[in-house]
Design an enzyme around this catalytic site. Structure first.
Site, PDB file in Angstrom:
ATOM      1  N   GLU A 166       0.804  -1.230   0.000  1.00  0.00           N
ATOM      2  CA  GLU A 166       0.000   0.000   0.000  1.00  0.00           C
ATOM      3  C   GLU A 166       0.834   1.277   0.000  1.00  0.00           C
ATOM      4  OE1 GLU A 166      -3.998  -1.823   2.119  1.00  0.00           O
ATOM      5  OE2 GLU A 166      -2.863  -0.269   3.179  1.00  0.00           O
ATOM      6  N   GLU A 353      -5.257  -8.448   0.389  1.00  0.00           N
ATOM      7  CA  GLU A 353      -6.012  -8.145   1.613  1.00  0.00           C
ATOM      8  C   GLU A 353      -7.455  -7.863   1.236  1.00  0.00           C
ATOM      9  OE1 GLU A 353      -4.591  -4.984   4.147  1.00  0.00           O
ATOM     10  OE2 GLU A 353      -2.503  -5.651   3.956  1.00  0.00           O
TER      11      GLU A 353
END
Length: 448
Positions: A166, A353
């Site tokens: 991320e 995720e």
């Protein structure tokens, strides 16, 4: 009732991150990270919580591997804590750090579980932050050295590597919004950090290829699906800017070797320039073996002058909400991964995720009846099935998260785990959502 069946070779897994679960912050030579510093800064983390103990997985990793084996997953995504390997970020190697991850990797392999290793899940050594952190291009070199150390130590045993988790959070959330470590609020700094992290990713991929390590390497971006509330051109443009902030700003350089021009122009209008040096874009666009996508939510927006960074306000359209106040928009997963496939080609995709935070209660019998979380997973699994049936090369799914853990600035108040962590005793209790996923894996699907 329709039967949802997944391919036999679909990779089911679950995921964690080092600072969120390990604890043992000052043991066996580990250095301090920016999250050790940030969590000790008054007002930054709910209740002043820290990751000093977290789930104590540093000492309980065997118990966690047993939970994974019982769950039936094929793979486990976890991250290495850079400060355990190089306590000062770029100085002397700490062998005890490597020894710990060797035990985890060997334990996983013995249990028939493939380790999927993330090299950077946000715990930058504080010593490097003191020298400018990701704004300092010396950190790129230090990261590559650290990555090469991991590749050499675990190459062959680890078949799947993720360079960064991320990058949007590392850059904008942490250095413009200021909600995560190191907590800065400077847009130019955030753009610098985003760029340098992507260069570091590309350099690590080059190092991986040069070493001839077997296996695959990619990166993970958190993508968000944001749609215009109306078809008005100004609403369409505003929603696109808001979406591109998460998506194209990171995906275009990764796959096309360039930033989206309309976003470059928008930032320029804010007085912000991308600090591109010769060769950077070619480095960022090094071919990767897969792309990891973290997906949690989506929404609708419309133009509103002066609203946020992109003159865009979110419009509430009646979505259910998680305890994080995030919209539950499962179809957004289908839309965003369809977009990835259409825009960037046949690159294999892993959902690295996906999960939900809800208020969980442990019963006297040691059960957690988290029906909302199980339903969240079910809705998203259906969208995964749609994607596969539509020809999108979705290869695997990692549920976030194996354990309730240190939820960054939210401390221990917010729970994402499929296993409940009692933070007083550190005992683990599989939730109903764990049992649901266990059944899906066992049957390669479920009845919708």
């Amino acid at each position: 009732m329709a039967s949802i069946q997944f391919p036999k070779d679909f990779v089911w897994g679950t995921a964690t991150a080092s600072y969120q679960i390990e604890g043992a912050y000052n043991e066996d030579g580990r250095g301090m990270s920016i999250w050790d510093t940030f969590s000790r800064t008054p007002g930054k983390v709910v209740n002043g919580d820290t990751g000093d103990i977290a789930c104590d997985s540093y000492h309980r990793y065997e118990e966690d591997i047993a939970l994974l084996k019982n769950l039936g997953v094929k793979a486990y995504r976890f991250s290495i804590a850079w400060p355990r390997i190089y306590p000062d970020g770029d100085g002397e190697l700490n062998q005890k750090g490597l020894d710990y991850y060797a035990k985890v990797i060997d334990g996983l392999l013995a249990a028939g579980i493939e380790p999927c290793v993330t090299l950077y899940h946000w715990d930058l050594p504080q010593a490097l932050q003191d020298k400018g952190g990701w704004d300092n291009r010396d950190t790129i070199r230090a990261f590559v050295r650290y990555a090469e150390t991991a590749f050499k130590a675990f190459g062959g045993k680890v078949k799947q590597w993720i360079t960064f988790n991320e990058t949007w959070c590392v850059s904008f959330l942490s250095n413009y919004i200021g909600a995560h470590a190191p907590g800065n609020t400077d847009l130019q700094l955030a753009v610098n950090v985003a760029h340098n992290c992507m260069v570091a990713h590309g350099e690590a991929v080059k190092a991986f290829r040069a070493l001839g390590i077997s296996g695959e390497i990619g990166t993970t971006h958190n993508l968000y699906w944001f749609e215009p509330y109306t078809t008005k051109p100004e609403d369409v443009a505003a929603a696109h800017r808001n979406r591109a902030y998460n998506n194209e700003w990171f995906m275009d350089p990764t796959f096309k070797g360039q930033y989206p021009q309309f976003m470059v122009d928008w930032f320029k209008g804010k007085g912000v320039e991308v600090p591109i040096q010769p060769g950077d874009m070619e480095t960022i666009a090094q071919p990767i073996d897969f792309i990891g996508v973290n997906f949690y939510s989506g929404g609708f927006g419309r133009y509103k002058e002066g609203e946020g960074l992109f003159d865009c306000e979110e419009v509430q359209v009646g979505f259910d909400k998680t305890f994080m106040d995030w919209n539950v928009y499962a179809e957004g997963l289908y839309k965003v991964l369809s977009w990835v496939h259409e825009e960037y080609g046949d690159v294999p995709i892993y959902i690295t995720e996906n999960g939900a935070c809800y208020e969980d209660e442990l019963t006297q019998e040691g059960r957690v009846h988290d029906a909302k979380r199980a339903d969240y997973f079910k809705k998203h699994f259906i969208q995964c099935h749609r994607l596969i049936e539509s020809g999108v090369p979705l290869k695997g799914y990692f549920a976030w998260s194996l354990l309730d853990n240190f939820e960054w600035a939210e401390g221990y108040v917010k729970r994402f785990g499929i296993v409940y962590t009692d933070y007083k005793t550190l005992k683990r209790y599989p939730k109903d959502s764990y049992r649901f996923i266990q059944s899906v894996i066992e049957n390669d699907g479920f009845e919708a």
